[in-house]
Design a protein around this motif. Structure first.
Motif, PDB file in Angstrom:
ATOM      1  N   MET A   1       0.840  -1.180   0.000  1.00 39.70           N
ATOM      2  CA  MET A   1       0.000   0.000   0.000  1.00 39.70           C
ATOM      3  C   MET A   1       0.885   1.243   0.000  1.00 39.70           C
ATOM      4  SD  MET A   1      -2.906   1.002   2.738  1.00 39.70           S
ATOM      5  CE  MET A   1      -2.455   2.377   3.747  1.00 39.70           C
ATOM      6  N   GLU A   2       0.662   2.130  -0.920  1.00 42.18           N
ATOM      7  CA  GLU A   2       1.423   3.379  -1.000  1.00 42.18           C
ATOM      8  C   GLU A   2       0.945   4.324   0.090  1.00 42.18           C
ATOM      9  OE1 GLU A   2       4.184   6.073  -2.422  1.00 42.18           O
ATOM     10  OE2 GLU A   2       3.910   4.012  -3.030  1.00 42.18           O
ATOM     11  N   SER A   3       1.858   4.900   0.781  1.00 46.60           N
ATOM     12  CA  SER A   3       1.541   5.811   1.872  1.00 46.60           C
ATOM     13  C   SER A   3       2.111   7.179   1.535  1.00 46.60           C
ATOM     14  CB  SER A   3       2.139   5.271   3.171  1.00 46.60           C
ATOM     15  OG  SER A   3       1.870   6.136   4.226  1.00 46.60           O
ATOM     16  N   ASN A   4       1.246   8.114   1.218  1.00 46.77           N
ATOM     17  CA  ASN A   4       1.712   9.454   0.897  1.00 46.77           C
ATOM     18  C   ASN A   4       1.791  10.302   2.152  1.00 46.77           C
ATOM     19  OD1 ASN A   4       2.171   9.328  -1.877  1.00 46.77           O
ATOM     20  ND2 ASN A   4       0.009   9.588  -2.322  1.00 46.77           N
ATOM     21  N   PRO A   5       2.780  11.178   2.206  1.00 43.91           N
ATOM     22  CA  PRO A   5       2.934  12.033   3.381  1.00 43.91           C
ATOM     23  C   PRO A   5       1.825  13.078   3.471  1.00 43.91           C
ATOM     24  CG  PRO A   5       4.662  12.478   1.757  1.00 43.91           C
ATOM     25  CD  PRO A   5       3.843  11.357   1.231  1.00 43.91           C
ATOM     26  N   CYS A   6       1.530  13.495   4.696  1.00 46.23           N
ATOM     27  CA  CYS A   6       0.574  14.587   4.868  1.00 46.23           C
ATOM     28  C   CYS A   6       1.295  15.942   4.808  1.00 46.23           C
ATOM     29  CB  CYS A   6      -0.247  14.433   6.139  1.00 46.23           C
ATOM     30  SG  CYS A   6       0.653  14.104   7.642  1.00 46.23           S
ATOM     31  N   PHE A   7       2.615  15.939   5.109  1.00 42.50           N
ATOM     32  CA  PHE A   7       3.398  17.156   4.901  1.00 42.50           C
ATOM     33  C   PHE A   7       4.864  16.802   4.676  1.00 42.50           C
ATOM     34  CE2 PHE A   7       4.343  16.726   9.405  1.00 42.50           C
ATOM     35  CZ  PHE A   7       5.599  17.281   9.549  1.00 42.50           C
ATOM     36  N   ILE A   8       5.549  17.715   3.990  1.00 44.15           N
ATOM     37  CA  ILE A   8       6.986  17.602   3.718  1.00 44.15           C
ATOM     38  C   ILE A   8       7.596  18.969   4.008  1.00 44.15           C
ATOM     39  CG2 ILE A   8       8.762  17.258   1.953  1.00 44.15           C
ATOM     40  CD1 ILE A   8       6.598  15.676   0.359  1.00 44.15           C
ATOM     41  N   SER A   9       8.681  18.971   4.764  1.00 44.25           N
ATOM     42  CA  SER A   9       9.404  20.215   5.023  1.00 44.25           C
ATOM     43  C   SER A   9      10.848  20.070   4.576  1.00 44.25           C
ATOM     44  CB  SER A   9       9.410  20.545   6.519  1.00 44.25           C
ATOM     45  OG  SER A   9       8.129  20.778   6.989  1.00 44.25           O
ATOM     46  N   LEU A  10      11.341  21.110   3.960  1.00 44.51           N
ATOM     47  CA  LEU A  10      12.756  21.208   3.618  1.00 44.51           C
ATOM     48  C   LEU A  10      13.307  22.398   4.394  1.00 44.51           C
ATOM     49  CD1 LEU A  10      12.551  20.695  -0.246  1.00 44.51           C
ATOM     50  CD2 LEU A  10      13.107  19.008   1.489  1.00 44.51           C
ATOM     51  N   ILE A  11      14.340  22.141   5.181  1.00 45.00           N
ATOM     52  CA  ILE A  11      14.886  23.163   6.068  1.00 45.00           C
ATOM     53  C   ILE A  11      16.378  23.314   5.762  1.00 45.00           C
ATOM     54  CG2 ILE A  11      15.234  23.815   8.481  1.00 45.00           C
ATOM     55  CD1 ILE A  11      12.814  21.904   9.097  1.00 45.00           C
TER      56      ILE A  11
ATOM     57  N   VAL B   1      -2.623  23.043   8.385  1.00 43.73           N
ATOM     58  CA  VAL B   1      -1.449  23.746   7.863  1.00 43.73           C
ATOM     59  C   VAL B   1      -0.625  24.305   9.026  1.00 43.73           C
ATOM     60  CG1 VAL B   1      -0.669  25.724   6.488  1.00 43.73           C
ATOM     61  CG2 VAL B   1      -2.538  24.269   5.644  1.00 43.73           C
ATOM     62  N   PHE B   2      -1.296  24.918   9.991  1.00 45.59           N
ATOM     63  CA  PHE B   2      -0.599  25.461  11.157  1.00 45.59           C
ATOM     64  C   PHE B   2       0.063  24.337  11.959  1.00 45.59           C
ATOM     65  CE2 PHE B   2      -0.594  26.901  15.624  1.00 45.59           C
ATOM     66  CZ  PHE B   2       0.290  27.956  15.482  1.00 45.59           C
ATOM     67  N   LYS B   3      -0.653  23.221  12.125  1.00 46.51           N
ATOM     68  CA  LYS B   3      -0.117  22.085  12.875  1.00 46.51           C
ATOM     69  C   LYS B   3       1.159  21.558  12.215  1.00 46.51           C
ATOM     70  CE  LYS B   3      -2.626  18.309  12.813  1.00 46.51           C
ATOM     71  NZ  LYS B   3      -3.519  17.187  13.151  1.00 46.51           N
ATOM     72  N   PHE B   4       1.150  21.411  10.894  1.00 48.56           N
ATOM     73  CA  PHE B   4       2.310  20.873  10.196  1.00 48.56           C
ATOM     74  C   PHE B   4       3.492  21.850  10.240  1.00 48.56           C
ATOM     75  CE2 PHE B   4      -1.009  18.412   7.631  1.00 48.56           C
ATOM     76  CZ  PHE B   4      -1.042  17.404   8.576  1.00 48.56           C
ATOM     77  N   ASN B   5       3.201  23.148  10.221  1.00 49.37           N
ATOM     78  CA  ASN B   5       4.267  24.141  10.396  1.00 49.37           C
ATOM     79  C   ASN B   5       4.887  24.014  11.784  1.00 49.37           C
ATOM     80  OD1 ASN B   5       4.716  26.416   8.248  1.00 49.37           O
ATOM     81  ND2 ASN B   5       2.569  25.850   8.104  1.00 49.37           N
ATOM     82  N   THR B   6       4.052  23.811  12.774  1.00 45.42           N
ATOM     83  CA  THR B   6       4.538  23.633  14.141  1.00 45.42           C
ATOM     84  C   THR B   6       5.374  22.375  14.260  1.00 45.42           C
ATOM     85  OG1 THR B   6       2.589  24.802  14.988  1.00 45.42           O
ATOM     86  CG2 THR B   6       3.816  23.433  16.553  1.00 45.42           C
ATOM     87  N   PHE B   7       4.920  21.273  13.644  1.00 48.54           N
ATOM     88  CA  PHE B   7       5.685  20.022  13.678  1.00 48.54           C
ATOM     89  C   PHE B   7       7.055  20.201  13.028  1.00 48.54           C
ATOM     90  CE2 PHE B   7       1.784  16.977  13.909  1.00 48.54           C
ATOM     91  CZ  PHE B   7       1.492  17.462  15.174  1.00 48.54           C
ATOM     92  N   SER B   8       7.106  20.978  11.957  1.00 44.73           N
ATOM     93  CA  SER B   8       8.391  21.250  11.303  1.00 44.73           C
ATOM     94  C   SER B   8       9.331  21.973  12.255  1.00 44.73           C
ATOM     95  CB  SER B   8       8.182  22.094  10.047  1.00 44.73           C
ATOM     96  OG  SER B   8       7.458  21.375   9.092  1.00 44.73           O
ATOM     97  N   ASN B   9       8.798  22.936  12.988  1.00 47.96           N
ATOM     98  CA  ASN B   9       9.618  23.671  13.959  1.00 47.96           C
ATOM     99  C   ASN B   9      10.050  22.774  15.113  1.00 47.96           C
ATOM    100  OD1 ASN B   9       9.732  26.231  12.728  1.00 47.96           O
ATOM    101  ND2 ASN B   9       7.671  26.682  13.425  1.00 47.96           N
ATOM    102  N   ILE B  10       9.158  21.916  15.582  1.00 46.82           N
ATOM    103  CA  ILE B  10       9.506  20.989  16.661  1.00 46.82           C
ATOM    104  C   ILE B  10      10.632  20.064  16.222  1.00 46.82           C
ATOM    105  CG2 ILE B  10       8.666  19.003  17.992  1.00 46.82           C
ATOM    106  CD1 ILE B  10       5.908  20.377  18.052  1.00 46.82           C
TER     107      ILE B  10
END
Length: 140
Positions: free
Chosen positions: A1-11, A33-42
């Motif tokens: 089963m292909e699992s696509n990401p819900c978000f991708i961050s490049l830092i 969108v805000f949650k995924f931005n926060t996860f990127s920062n975490i």
């Protein structure tokens, strides 16, 4: 089963987000969108920690680290040491994300980044981000 990401961050090497790509199915909800931005920062805290180097040592040579699970999202990270580029990918925890799936997704992201970064027609960071967003929309 292909699992696509819900978000991708490049830092980048200065811990500045180049791009936080939110999957099409999620980008209509501002809370996601805000949650995924926060996860990127975490995730930056994990990359900056001495613990990052020895996380997942049970799997020799594994570059992809299981950073954390929060609010139904499993967040993984990979550091490209040569450029200090940090790739952060989140998957819904209820989906299958085997080691093979993770490797495939991170490899796809790396290939797309390299193609866009070294595009001779790209003149600026804005062009790079625009190209990456387009490629990520097509692929993920």
């Amino acid at each position: 089963m292909e699992s696509n990401p819900c978000f991708i961050s490049l830092i980048d090497h200065n811990d500045r987000p180049l791009l936080i790509h939110v999957a099409k199915s999620e980008n209509q909800d501002i809370d996601s969108v805000f949650k995924f931005n926060t996860f990127s920062n975490i995730s930056l805290d994990y990359f900056g920690s001495d613990l990052y180097e020895w996380m997942n040592t049970s799997q020799k040579g594994r570059d992809i680290k299981d950073l954390f699970q929060l609010e139904g999202v499993s967040v993984y990270g990979k550091l490209i040491k040569q450029t200090s580029l940090k790739i952060v990918v989140g998957f819904w925890s209820k989906t299958d994300h085997s080691d093979e799936t993770l490797e495939n997704v991170f490899n796809d992201i790396s290939r797309l980044y390299i193609r866009c970064k070294f595009n001779p027609f790209s003149n600026s960071d804005e062009d790079l981000i625009e190209q990456l967003q387009k490629k990520f929309d097509e692929r993920f």
